[in-house]
Design a protein around this motif. Structure first.
Motif, PDB file in Angstrom:
ATOM      1  N   PHE A 329       0.836  -1.209   0.000  1.00 48.20           N
ATOM      2  CA  PHE A 329       0.000   0.000   0.000  1.00 48.20           C
ATOM      3  C   PHE A 329       0.867   1.254   0.000  1.00 48.20           C
ATOM      4  O   PHE A 329       0.607   2.216  -0.741  1.00 48.20           O
ATOM      5  N   ALA A 330       1.901   1.254   0.840  1.00 48.16           N
ATOM      6  CA  ALA A 330       2.747   2.445   0.958  1.00 48.16           C
ATOM      7  C   ALA A 330       3.503   2.724  -0.335  1.00 48.16           C
ATOM      8  O   ALA A 330       3.640   3.891  -0.751  1.00 48.16           O
ATOM      9  N   LEU A 331       3.999   1.680  -0.990  1.00 48.32           N
ATOM     10  CA  LEU A 331       4.719   1.894  -2.241  1.00 48.32           C
ATOM     11  C   LEU A 331       3.769   2.371  -3.328  1.00 48.32           C
ATOM     12  O   LEU A 331       4.110   3.291  -4.101  1.00 48.32           O
ATOM     13  N   ARG A 332       2.583   1.796  -3.381  1.00 49.05           N
ATOM     14  CA  ARG A 332       1.589   2.277  -4.361  1.00 49.05           C
ATOM     15  C   ARG A 332       1.268   3.746  -4.129  1.00 49.05           C
ATOM     16  O   ARG A 332       1.272   4.558  -5.078  1.00 49.05           O
ATOM     17  N   ASP A 333       1.006   4.098  -2.880  1.00 52.73           N
ATOM     18  CA  ASP A 333       0.637   5.476  -2.571  1.00 52.73           C
ATOM     19  C   ASP A 333       1.750   6.449  -2.946  1.00 52.73           C
ATOM     20  O   ASP A 333       1.496   7.538  -3.487  1.00 52.73           O
ATOM     21  N   ALA A 334       2.996   6.071  -2.670  1.00 52.31           N
ATOM     22  CA  ALA A 334       4.121   6.957  -2.965  1.00 52.31           C
ATOM     23  C   ALA A 334       4.307   7.145  -4.468  1.00 52.31           C
ATOM     24  O   ALA A 334       4.541   8.269  -4.943  1.00 52.31           O
ATOM     25  N   LEU A 335       4.184   6.058  -5.232  1.00 46.11           N
ATOM     26  CA  LEU A 335       4.370   6.155  -6.685  1.00 46.11           C
ATOM     27  C   LEU A 335       3.243   6.935  -7.351  1.00 46.11           C
ATOM     28  O   LEU A 335       3.459   7.610  -8.367  1.00 46.11           O
ATOM     29  N   VAL A 336       2.057   6.851  -6.786  1.00 47.93           N
ATOM     30  CA  VAL A 336       0.933   7.625  -7.334  1.00 47.93           C
ATOM     31  C   VAL A 336       1.072   9.104  -6.984  1.00 47.93           C
ATOM     32  O   VAL A 336       0.796   9.980  -7.811  1.00 47.93           O
ATOM     33  N   ARG A 337       1.534   9.374  -5.787  1.00 48.92           N
ATOM     34  CA  ARG A 337       1.594  10.771  -5.330  1.00 48.92           C
ATOM     35  C   ARG A 337       2.753  11.544  -5.941  1.00 48.92           C
ATOM     36  O   ARG A 337       2.620  12.722  -6.270  1.00 48.92           O
ATOM     37  N   TYR A 338       3.906  10.885  -6.110  1.00 47.05           N
ATOM     38  CA  TYR A 338       5.108  11.593  -6.550  1.00 47.05           C
ATOM     39  C   TYR A 338       5.536  11.108  -7.934  1.00 47.05           C
ATOM     40  O   TYR A 338       6.027   9.981  -8.080  1.00 47.05           O
ATOM     41  N   PRO A 339       5.406  11.923  -8.957  1.00 49.67           N
ATOM     42  CA  PRO A 339       5.841  11.527 -10.308  1.00 49.67           C
ATOM     43  C   PRO A 339       7.343  11.292 -10.398  1.00 49.67           C
ATOM     44  O   PRO A 339       7.797  10.482 -11.218  1.00 49.67           O
ATOM     45  N   ASP A 340       8.121  11.978  -9.563  1.00 52.33           N
ATOM     46  CA  ASP A 340       9.564  11.798  -9.561  1.00 52.33           C
ATOM     47  C   ASP A 340       9.900  10.505  -8.807  1.00 52.33           C
ATOM     48  O   ASP A 340       9.582  10.364  -7.615  1.00 52.33           O
ATOM     49  N   LEU A 341      10.539   9.552  -9.498  1.00 54.08           N
ATOM     50  CA  LEU A 341      10.764   8.235  -8.914  1.00 54.08           C
ATOM     51  C   LEU A 341      11.623   8.286  -7.652  1.00 54.08           C
ATOM     52  O   LEU A 341      11.253   7.685  -6.636  1.00 54.08           O
ATOM     53  N   PRO A 342      12.768   8.969  -7.634  1.00 50.10           N
ATOM     54  CA  PRO A 342      13.551   9.033  -6.395  1.00 50.10           C
ATOM     55  C   PRO A 342      12.759   9.624  -5.233  1.00 50.10           C
ATOM     56  O   PRO A 342      12.868   9.147  -4.094  1.00 50.10           O
ATOM     57  N   GLU A 343      11.950  10.632  -5.512  1.00 55.30           N
ATOM     58  CA  GLU A 343      11.137  11.234  -4.455  1.00 55.30           C
ATOM     59  C   GLU A 343      10.097  10.237  -3.941  1.00 55.30           C
ATOM     60  O   GLU A 343       9.845  10.135  -2.737  1.00 55.30           O
ATOM     61  N   ALA A 344       9.505   9.487  -4.865  1.00 57.67           N
ATOM     62  CA  ALA A 344       8.503   8.486  -4.476  1.00 57.67           C
ATOM     63  C   ALA A 344       9.124   7.402  -3.598  1.00 57.67           C
ATOM     64  O   ALA A 344       8.541   7.003  -2.580  1.00 57.67           O
ATOM     65  N   LEU A 345      10.297   6.921  -4.002  1.00 51.35           N
ATOM     66  CA  LEU A 345      10.930   5.864  -3.222  1.00 51.35           C
ATOM     67  C   LEU A 345      11.371   6.358  -1.850  1.00 51.35           C
ATOM     68  O   LEU A 345      11.273   5.624  -0.856  1.00 51.35           O
ATOM     69  N   ALA A 346      11.826   7.583  -1.770  1.00 53.73           N
ATOM     70  CA  ALA A 346      12.185   8.149  -0.474  1.00 53.73           C
ATOM     71  C   ALA A 346      10.966   8.245   0.435  1.00 53.73           C
ATOM     72  O   ALA A 346      11.045   7.971   1.642  1.00 53.73           O
ATOM     73  N   GLU A 349      10.100   4.752   1.782  1.00 47.89           N
ATOM     74  CA  GLU A 349      10.982   4.357   2.884  1.00 47.89           C
ATOM     75  C   GLU A 349      10.616   5.078   4.175  1.00 47.89           C
ATOM     76  O   GLU A 349      10.553   4.467   5.252  1.00 47.89           O
ATOM     77  N   ARG A 350      10.347   6.385   4.092  1.00 49.92           N
ATOM     78  CA  ARG A 350       9.995   7.142   5.290  1.00 49.92           C
ATOM     79  C   ARG A 350       8.734   6.578   5.950  1.00 49.92           C
ATOM     80  O   ARG A 350       8.622   6.534   7.176  1.00 49.92           O
ATOM     81  N   SER A 351       7.792   6.133   5.142  1.00 52.71           N
ATOM     82  CA  SER A 351       6.504   5.703   5.683  1.00 52.71           C
ATOM     83  C   SER A 351       6.559   4.318   6.323  1.00 52.71           C
ATOM     84  O   SER A 351       5.715   4.001   7.169  1.00 52.71           O
ATOM     85  N   ARG A 352       7.538   3.476   5.944  1.00 52.48           N
ATOM     86  CA  ARG A 352       7.520   2.089   6.405  1.00 52.48           C
ATOM     87  C   ARG A 352       8.703   1.673   7.287  1.00 52.48           C
ATOM     88  O   ARG A 352       8.599   0.680   8.011  1.00 52.48           O
ATOM     89  N   LEU A 353       9.783   2.400   7.255  1.00 50.33           N
ATOM     90  CA  LEU A 353      11.003   1.945   7.925  1.00 50.33           C
ATOM     91  C   LEU A 353      10.767   1.696   9.418  1.00 50.33           C
ATOM     92  O   LEU A 353      11.061   0.608   9.933  1.00 50.33           O
ATOM     93  N   ASP A 354      10.222   2.669  10.119  1.00 44.95           N
ATOM     94  CA  ASP A 354      10.029   2.523  11.561  1.00 44.95           C
ATOM     95  C   ASP A 354       8.949   1.492  11.882  1.00 44.95           C
ATOM     96  O   ASP A 354       9.057   0.748  12.864  1.00 44.95           O
ATOM     97  N   ILE A 355       7.900   1.435  11.070  1.00 39.85           N
ATOM     98  CA  ILE A 355       6.820   0.477  11.300  1.00 39.85           C
ATOM     99  C   ILE A 355       7.348  -0.949  11.194  1.00 39.85           C
ATOM    100  O   ILE A 355       7.096  -1.805  12.058  1.00 39.85           O
ATOM    101  N   ASP A 356       8.076  -1.243  10.131  1.00 41.84           N
ATOM    102  CA  ASP A 356       8.575  -2.593   9.923  1.00 41.84           C
ATOM    103  C   ASP A 356       9.633  -2.976  10.956  1.00 41.84           C
ATOM    104  O   ASP A 356       9.704  -4.135  11.397  1.00 41.84           O
ATOM    105  N   ARG A 357      10.459  -2.014  11.348  1.00 40.68           N
ATOM    106  CA  ARG A 357      11.427  -2.299  12.406  1.00 40.68           C
ATOM    107  C   ARG A 357      10.734  -2.659  13.706  1.00 40.68           C
ATOM    108  O   ARG A 357      11.180  -3.547  14.454  1.00 40.68           O
ATOM    109  N   ALA A 358       9.614  -2.001  13.982  1.00 40.47           N
ATOM    110  CA  ALA A 358       8.862  -2.284  15.207  1.00 40.47           C
ATOM    111  C   ALA A 358       8.276  -3.695  15.184  1.00 40.47           C
ATOM    112  O   ALA A 358       8.208  -4.363  16.224  1.00 40.47           O
TER     113      ALA A 358
END
Length: 371
Positions: A329-346, A349-358
């Motif tokens: 879901f997070a990757l889909r949302d980022a790619l839809v929201r940000y046309p710039d690929l590096p910005e989308a991938l960043a 990562e921001r949205s999931r890193l802490d959640i998955d570590r937890a």
């Protein structure tokens, strides 16, 4: 222009992200190592909120009805007597049904099996996904959804970033309901049952049949036995019938007959009668070593990790599928929201890193008595 996306790994996580992104019009395809497909490899799964959200997304909330509900939790002593019970209804969905549903949503030309991927290469023109036969194909974005043994992980986290064995493994069985002895069924069925001993425990519950059936008589009993093994012992446990040592697990056909006989003998010696009967009723158990893994990051220069390729959580959490759904879901949302690929991938990562570590940390806490 929509980026050309290749997903490595055609199991649940890869199917989730591919389904979501193709619904948004992205050019996306899957490359899966398995030749014969992954259907039939799953048991039951606890459907966390993210899984229900995924079913709602594709209009298949009805699949939530194809589950088996354990009405209570019970804890047994060595004699088989019930030490305690808790009213905690919990429904187990069918992994196989979930897999088949999402697999059917991917056009056949977009899901290519029998493709071994060795690595991601980068050159001045972008990314090359290098196949095991030496051929390659270009992509603008590679999504590593290839699980605990990910070949894509190195392109993000480096060659030395690998899962860490935690000191124990799980033996598992899926026994057809009709094959369970009557006395064991009376104790274990319709319940989530546990037996705990020093350094080990076993649990079990009913799950849908291989065809997704939840009708009495057509279900399966799923047992999971956690056992400690040293690093040296693990090499022996993960040695298949042909003498080959595997890194993470053995599937039912790979487990040597001698190992099955030892497991059955230990069950008779160590377990309450009902659980011993359940283990002995499974002629083809399988084994998974347990690992922890936290990726230092989830994206790097056009490559993104998802699910167990990025974070491996112990099965006590019952959140592996939910974690993959949340990542998708997070990757889909980022790619839809940000046309710039590096910005989308960043943003992903921001949205999931802490959640998955937890989630990984939660598994470590739950497994503290075993590790």
């Amino acid at each position: 222009m929509s980026p050309h996306i290749l997903v490595v790994g055609g199991s649940i996580g890869g199917l989730f992200v591919t389904t979501l992104l193709q619904r948004e019009g992205f050019d996306i395809s899957i490359r899966e190592r398995s030749i014969h497909g992954l259907d039939g490899r799953g048991a039951g799964l606890v459907a966390q909120r993210e899984v229900f959200d995924m079913l709602r997304e594709i209009g298949r909330v009805d699949l939530a009805r194809f589950g088996v509900t354990a009405k209570e939790r019970i804890y047994l002593d060595r004699t088989g007597a019930i030490l305690s019970r808790q009213s905690m209804p919990q429904t187990q969905l069918s992994w196989d049904t979930l897999f088949r549903t999402f697999r059917a949503m991917i056009p056949s030309e977009r899901y290519q099996g029998g493709v071994g991927i060795e690595r991601v290469e980068r050159d001045g023109a972008g990314l090359i996904l290098r196949h095991a036969d030496g051929t390659g194909e270009r992509a603008d974005l590679v999504i590593g959804a290839d699980g605990i043994g990910s070949r894509i992980r190195a392109a993000v986290a480096g060659d030395e970033s690998r899962p860490r064995y935690v000191g124990y493994a799980t033996w598992r069985g899926l026994v057809p309901e009709a094959a369970m002895p009557a006395a064991a069924a009376e104790t274990l069925f319709e319940r989530f049952a546990f037996y705990e001993m020093p350094g080990s425990h076993i649990l079990g519950y009913l799950v849908p049949g291989a065809d997704g059936s939840v009708e009495p008589g057509r279900r399966r009993y799923n047992w999971v036995w956690y056992r400690r093994y040293s690093e040296t012992e693990l090499s022996s446990v993960l040695t298949d019938a042909d003498g080959k040592v595997h890194p993470f697990s053995l599937a039912p056909p790979q487990v040597p007959r001698s190992a099955v006989e030892r497991l059955h003998a230990d069950a008779a010696d160590l377990l309450p009668p009902a659980f011993a009967a359940a283990v002995l009723a499974e002629p083809r158990p399988f084994v998974h070593a347990i690992f922890d893994y936290n990726a230092p990051r989830m994206v790097e220069d056009g490559v993104a990790l998802l699910g167990d390729a990025a974070f491996v959580a112990r099965p006590h959490t019952a959140m592996g599928v939910a974690k993959a759904a949340g990542d998708a879901f997070a990757l889909r949302d980022a790619l839809v929201r940000y046309p710039d690929l590096p910005e989308a991938l960043a943003a992903y990562e921001r949205s999931r890193l802490d959640i998955d570590r937890a989630v990984v940390a939660y598994g470590v806490r739950l497994g503290a008595a075993l590790g």
